[in-house]
Every structure is written in structure tokens, then in C-alpha cells.
Design an enzyme around this catalytic site. Sequence first.
Site, PDB file in Angstrom:
ATOM      1  N   LYS A  75      -7.050  17.741   0.313  1.00  0.00           N
ATOM      2  CA  LYS A  75      -6.034  17.579   1.351  1.00  0.00           C
ATOM      3  C   LYS A  75      -6.693  17.384   2.719  1.00  0.00           C
ATOM      4  O   LYS A  75      -7.682  18.059   3.027  1.00  0.00           O
ATOM      5  CB  LYS A  75      -5.189  18.856   1.372  1.00  0.00           C
ATOM      6  N   ASN A 102      -6.751  11.218   3.001  1.00  0.00           N
ATOM      7  CA  ASN A 102      -6.088  10.542   4.122  1.00  0.00           C
ATOM      8  C   ASN A 102      -6.359  11.301   5.408  1.00  0.00           C
ATOM      9  O   ASN A 102      -5.440  11.787   6.066  1.00  0.00           O
ATOM     10  CB  ASN A 102      -4.576  10.475   3.875  1.00  0.00           C
ATOM     11  N   ASN A 186      -1.146   2.468   5.574  1.00  0.00           N
ATOM     12  CA  ASN A 186       0.008   3.315   5.279  1.00  0.00           C
ATOM     13  C   ASN A 186       1.186   3.012   6.204  1.00  0.00           C
ATOM     14  O   ASN A 186       2.342   3.071   5.770  1.00  0.00           O
ATOM     15  CB  ASN A 186      -0.383   4.797   5.368  1.00  0.00           C
ATOM     16  N   GLU A 189       2.690   0.127   4.742  1.00  0.00           N
ATOM     17  CA  GLU A 189       3.362   0.617   3.515  1.00  0.00           C
ATOM     18  C   GLU A 189       4.754   1.170   3.873  1.00  0.00           C
ATOM     19  O   GLU A 189       5.750   0.852   3.207  1.00  0.00           O
ATOM     20  CB  GLU A 189       2.477   1.697   2.898  1.00  0.00           C
ATOM     21  N   LYS A 260       4.203  12.405   4.748  1.00  0.00           N
ATOM     22  CA  LYS A 260       3.067  13.303   4.991  1.00  0.00           C
ATOM     23  C   LYS A 260       2.415  13.043   6.346  1.00  0.00           C
ATOM     24  O   LYS A 260       1.539  13.789   6.748  1.00  0.00           O
ATOM     25  CB  LYS A 260       2.032  13.159   3.882  1.00  0.00           C
TER      26      LYS A 260
HETATM   27  C1  6PG Z   1      -1.789   5.086  -1.027  1.00  0.00           C
HETATM   28  C2  6PG Z   1      -0.664   5.927  -0.490  1.00  0.00           C
HETATM   29  C3  6PG Z   1      -1.046   7.366  -0.557  1.00  0.00           C
HETATM   30  C4  6PG Z   1       0.144   8.314  -0.481  1.00  0.00           C
HETATM   31  C5  6PG Z   1       0.871   8.262   0.793  1.00  0.00           C
HETATM   32  C6  6PG Z   1       2.267   8.745   0.710  1.00  0.00           C
HETATM   33  O1  6PG Z   1      -2.211   4.220  -0.283  1.00  0.00           O
HETATM   34  O2  6PG Z   1      -2.205   5.289  -2.162  1.00  0.00           O
HETATM   35  O3  6PG Z   1      -0.409   5.582   0.830  1.00  0.00           O
HETATM   36  O4  6PG Z   1      -2.031   7.599   0.391  1.00  0.00           O
HETATM   37  O5  6PG Z   1       1.009   8.083  -1.518  1.00  0.00           O
HETATM   38  O6  6PG Z   1       0.150   9.090   1.661  1.00  0.00           O
HETATM   39  O7  6PG Z   1       2.633   8.956   1.987  1.00  0.00           O
HETATM   40  P1  6PG Z   1       3.954   9.651   2.433  1.00  0.00           P
HETATM   41  O8  6PG Z   1       4.068  10.955   1.680  1.00  0.00           O
HETATM   42  O9  6PG Z   1       3.754   9.868   3.887  1.00  0.00           O
HETATM   43  O10 6PG Z   1       5.045   8.716   2.083  1.00  0.00           O
END
Ligand code: 6PG
Length: 475
Positions: A75, A102, A186, A189, A260
Amino acid sequence: MKADIGLIGLATMGQNLALNIERNQYTIAVYNRTTERLDEFINGKGFEKNIIGCYDVENLCNTLKKPRIILLMIKAGKPVDDSISMLLPFLEPGDIIIDGGNSFFSDTIRRLKKLENKGIHYLGAGISGGEEGALKGPSIMPGGSLEAWKHVEEIFTKITAKINGDPCCSYIGSDGAGHYVKMVHNGIEYSDMQLISEIYYILKKFLNLTAYELAKIFAEWDKGDLNSYLIKITSKILLEEDPVTKNPLVDMILDSAKQKGTGKWASQEALEMGVPVPSITEAVYARNISSKREERLEASKLLTGPTPQFSGEKSILVEATRKALIAAKICSYAQGFSLLKAASDEYKWELNLSNIAQIWRNGCIIRARFLKQVKVAFQQDKDLSNLLLDSYFSDVIKTSQEDWRFVVNLAVENGIPIPALSSALSYYDSYRNPSLPANLIQAQRDYFGAHGFERVDKEQGLIYHYEKWAPLDED
Ligand code: 6PG
């Protein structure tokens, strides 16, 4: 037998990465803070494999070939600092620590500096692709010590996803560059997911389609320009049936999104940098407002709005939403890449934006056919200031903007919230417009604060103040 690499943190991502590394003919030593999980892994998925379970970090460090390579899959935040402190007594100059979580990029910069003083090399590697990616081949964004990269390049190149044989991993840049790029990944994303959700909602509300009917539309779109992991999983999700109620599972899921924090970081950094990323930020806000469900339910009893209605041709709306989604997606990527460009200049990372698009073409959550064109755009012009200026993308927007505007109008008229779709359109219109209403803002600032303004008929940079703004009439 000595191991080629060590891994700390056996949550799902850590386990799957360990299996991926082992499958690629490396011996890996693993450690987990809770012993039960370690035992479960080495006696379960890791059984009879070149995986060595270690019950403390000293043992882990003694099990590794030198220079030691240790990958942290834990984490973000304090656990990373704690693990580094735990490891330090057992490491020697030249050893390598990689943070595959992350982490916030400035934490990575701080950790790298601290470790550099001790001769330990540090890499902050953003890893994307979720559980499946970790196992089969994720997209990897390593930044930090170039020396460390030379030692891990072979392993990372083997375990990463490939696109036409090329790896979706290459050295990103110094100190926090890798984690910064993952943060922007992200952010994109978040906006990709929000845009898809808005389109899903528009189609559902106007056409009264069931989740199963919507699944077919997304599956169809996945065959064309919108082909991407997120569109694909959307079509799969919409097909799923709830085993208890037999309703579409998606209809049984509470409309309250969690996060997150990486999307929020991307927005905050963009604000710091003065780079507009409205689609990313609106996607964060959309999750925020969705999570205030109790308050929304109360508000819905008081606040009025239109009931969505559409009497036109179904196929016309479906095609218009497809085009709107492509156009808005282009704007959201344009924002993300502009942020990367600004950060690259600010932090002297010399980011290769074409390579970053290449890394994102497979393995990661935002993988999409579309990224090939992004790669080409930055290959043709590495200093391209905005993706919208690339002729491929400006042409796509030219042919889709009428539909995009139609969809935004329709949603607004009918009270359907479309923060990402509409903010992307405003971004586009602001960017393309030779004149904006900022002249009035400057006048207002000068009126109340004597902040001054530049004039259209004088050289830029010269500041004027108007002394005779009419005073307010007293009430
Ligand atoms: C990835 C995702 C991964 C994670 C996210 C989810 O690239 O594999 O981004 O890092 O699933 O952190 O983020 P949230 O919980 O903020 O939606």
C-alpha cells in the site's frame, strides 16, 4: 539456490506478479508481513515453483543474488517507508529497491534522495493492469535511478505486456517520473470510466434499454475505433446476471463510487501546474457527488428537473453517442498528455510522450486501439503542445462534433448529468476559440483590485490600469 529478485507484499497484485516473474524463468523470493498469507501462497498458487518463501526481511535479503533487487508491492504511504526502513540494515550499496505501488510521486522523489545517499538505487514503477495484468503482463512505468533500471530491464521487459512484440515498459525518466506518469494514467482512467458511464446512462434513460441490450451496443463499439479494455469490460459487466435476484447485476449495484485518490492527485497536480484537465477533475467530482447518496436522495424530493424523453430514431442516438464518446475521449487524453508535457518541463524529466502512449497500448487499464494514433502523433512531433492539434485527431473531432453537440444538448435539455462529456466539449471550444471572455475578467480585477490589464492595441506584457472606473451608486 539464490533468487534473482525479491518481492514484498503478497496481496493479489503481488502474488500475481510473483507468478508472472517465475513463469518467465526467474527464481523469486517472497515475503509478506502476515505469515498466514505467505504460507497460503507458497503452499498454494506458488507450490512447486521457483518461489522461495522468506519469513523475515533479513532472510529475504540473504536469499537474493547481488546486487539485490527487491520489489515492493504494498500500500502507498507509510507502509512503503516502513518497509524501506526494515530493509536498510540488510542492504549494501548497489542494491535496488523498486516501489511497484501507486505512490505519490513526490514521496518517490524524497525516498530516492534518501536512499541515494546510502548508495541504494531506487525505482518508482507505476504498474497497471489489475490482477489479470499482473499475472499475464502489466504495463510498467519505471522511473528513478537509471543505474537500477539497467539491472531490472531484462526482467521487466520479459514480464510486461507486449504490443506487436514490443514491450509495454520502458524507462520513463528520473526520480518521480514513473509514478507521475502512472498518476496521470489513473486520471485518464477516471475520465474514460466517467465518459463511458455517462453514455451508458444517456442510452439507458432515453431509449429504455436493458443492460443486456446496452451490452450489445458496447460490444459492437469495441470492434471499431473505440476498441479498448474499458469498453470491453463494460459490455461484459452489462451482460452479468445477479444470481440472487436474476436482475442484471449492474442494476443491483449501488450508484455510489469509491476512489483511492490517484485521480484526485492528478487533478491537484494539474491545478498546481496550471494545466486544465477538466474531464479528469469532473470525473473525480462525479465520484464525490455520487458518494453523497443520502444527500442526493433528500435533494431529489425538493429539486425539480425535466423527465428524460426522446422521440427520435434509436439508431441515430446510438451512433451520435458513439461519436460523442470518441470526441470527448480525445479531449480527455489531450488534457492528460498536456499535463505530462508540463510536468516534464517543470521537473526536467524529458518524458517521451510517444513512448508513454506505447506503454499504455497494452496491459494497462486504459489500453485502447486509439493509443496507436497518440503514439504516432507524438512520434511525428515530439513537441506537439496539444493532441487536438494533430491532424488525425482534429479530423476525427471535425467529423464527430455535430453529434457530440447534439448529445450534450439533448442531455442538458433533459436534465441528465454529463459532467465529463460537457466539460470536454467546453475544453475543446475554449481551446479552439480565438477570443474568450477573459477580457471582462481582467476588467473586473482592475475595477476592484487595480490589478491591471494588457490591451489589444498595445504590445503584450505592458500593463495598464484604468483610473476612472465609474464608482458604484450607494444603495
Ligand atoms: C491500474 C489501476 C489500479 C487501481 C486503481 C483503482 O492501473 O491497474 O489504476 O492502480 O485499480 O488505483 O483506483 P480507484 O480505487 O481510485 O478507482
